[in-house]
Write an enzyme that holds these catalytic residues in place. Structure first.
Site, mmCIF file in Angstrom:
data_model
loop_
_atom_site.group_PDB
_atom_site.id
_atom_site.type_symbol
_atom_site.label_atom_id
_atom_site.label_comp_id
_atom_site.label_asym_id
_atom_site.label_seq_id
_atom_site.Cartn_x
_atom_site.Cartn_y
_atom_site.Cartn_z
ATOM 1 N N VAL A 103 29.056 -8.851 -12.346
ATOM 2 C CA VAL A 103 29.397 -8.283 -13.647
ATOM 3 C C VAL A 103 30.911 -8.212 -13.727
ATOM 4 O O VAL A 103 31.574 -7.741 -12.789
ATOM 5 C CB VAL A 103 28.797 -6.867 -13.821
ATOM 6 C CG1 VAL A 103 29.165 -6.292 -15.187
ATOM 7 C CG2 VAL A 103 27.283 -6.904 -13.640
ATOM 8 N N CYS A 104 31.481 -8.716 -14.820
ATOM 9 C CA CYS A 104 32.917 -8.598 -15.073
ATOM 10 C C CYS A 104 33.723 -9.192 -13.905
ATOM 11 O O CYS A 104 33.451 -10.300 -13.454
ATOM 12 C CB CYS A 104 33.244 -7.124 -15.322
ATOM 13 S SG CYS A 104 34.895 -6.795 -15.972
ATOM 14 N N SER A 105 34.693 -8.442 -13.391
ATOM 15 C CA SER A 105 35.581 -8.942 -12.334
ATOM 16 C C SER A 105 34.914 -8.966 -10.972
ATOM 17 O O SER A 105 35.540 -9.360 -9.975
ATOM 18 C CB SER A 105 36.857 -8.099 -12.275
ATOM 19 O OG SER A 105 36.542 -6.725 -12.177
ATOM 20 N N THR A 123 33.794 -14.437 -16.399
ATOM 21 C CA THR A 123 34.220 -13.080 -16.072
ATOM 22 C C THR A 123 34.783 -12.467 -17.350
ATOM 23 O O THR A 123 34.741 -13.093 -18.414
ATOM 24 C CB THR A 123 35.261 -13.086 -14.934
ATOM 25 O OG1 THR A 123 35.533 -11.733 -14.526
ATOM 26 C CG2 THR A 123 36.561 -13.744 -15.365
#
Length: 312
Positions: A103-105, A123
């Protein structure tokens, strides 16, 4: 029963964890026999403090095995990706898991572990350039809510973890369960468009809730006709009143604001895909490729063909 293992580190984003947990918890409670066991891991176990100051109790990752391994993101992701012991653990568990996700970074931890080499990944849009620069062997696609490449799933920023989770639930349990989960969470089952539209909306920064709702409506219907009358109807005001609100708070007319949203989504598709310019124009709601060309020249200084040529 599938074991879903969520990995966190100091200064992780709480919603990167809680959003997917809330999504998977719906079928965990409602489907019989329960399809999921949910566990939260960290390198050493114990209480891990998120970036907002809230701590979460975790289990040491150790030699654990999971069916799906999901790495959260957040402000501490870069530091975590630079910790050799953390990456060693992530690499081992992820390579043994049938399915891995970020998830994300959190993508930085998977990339540092060598798990994204030669693969498509996404990302948060603010981290995409850095991910591409740090890991040139990763095929970073910036305008994606979430993305699948085989058993690898990656998602954009924060709430995109919920979109990712809904897709995983649909793969495991079918469309009806995923739709039910979305209804319980009061979110869209499948969001239209990519991350780029959110950055454009943030730059406009309207203060009025009515204007924010009009932009959100535009975001979800980019591929459809969006005259000012339709935007106004979506927030229950007159077209003239909405036009005045747009000019006062964003400095743009509703038509120009919609054009900017469409152009930013189109820009990512022009640079990241091989779709034809005509097809992209239709996908994002431009009346014609020529209309999109004029918008690109105004916003980016080059027509779409030149933007694609420069990007390559």
């Amino acid at each position: 029963m599938k074991t879903l293992g969520f990995f966190v580190f100091p200064n992780f984003n709480i919603l990167d964890l809680s959003g997917p947990l809330a999504a998977f918890d719906v079928p965990r409670r409602e489907v019989q026999p329960t399809p999921y066991r949910l566990e939260v891991f960290s390198k050493d176990g114990g209480a891990i403090t998120s970036s907002c100051g809230v701590s979460v109790n975790t289990v040491a990752l150790g030699r654990r095995r999971v069916d799906t391994f999901i790495v959260s993101g957040g402000m501490g992701a870069i530091d975590a990706s630079e910790d050799a012991d953390t990456i060693k653990l992530v690499r081992r568990v992820a390579r043994e898991a049938p399915r891995i996700a970020s998830v994300c970074s959190g993508a930085f931890l998977l990339a540092e572990a060598g798990l994204l080499s030669g693969r498509r990944a996404t990302t948060h849009w603010e981290y995409a350039v850095r991910l591409r620069q740090c890991y040139p062997d990763v095929r970073v696609e910036t305008d994606q809510i979430y993305l699948r490449d085989g058993n690898l799933w990656t998602s954009g920023g924060v709430t995109a973890g919920i979109d990712l989770s809904l897709a995983l639930i649909e793969e495991d349990l079918g469309l009806a369960v995923a739709q039910r989960t979305a209804r319980v969470l009061v979110v869209y089952h499948r969001r239209v468009g990519g991350q780029a539209q959110f950055s454009a909306m943030l730059e406009m920064e309207p203060a009025t809730d009515r204007l924010r709702r009009a932009l959100a409506f535009a975001r979800e219907h980019l591929h459809e006709p969006l005259p000012v009358e339709r935007l106004a109807e979506s927030v229950h005001v007159g077209a003239r009143q909405l036009s005045r609100l747009f000019l006062r708070e964003t400095g743009e007319t509703p038509a120009k604001a919609v054009e900017r949203l469409r152009s930013e989504v189109a820009h990512s598709r022009v640079t990241e895909t091989t779709d034809s310019i005509d097809a992209i124009a239709r996908q994002v709601g431009f009346e014609s490729a020529e209309r999109m060309r004029r918008a690109f020249v105004r916003l980016y200084g080059n027509p779409p063909q030149a933007v694609r040529r420069i990007a390559r």
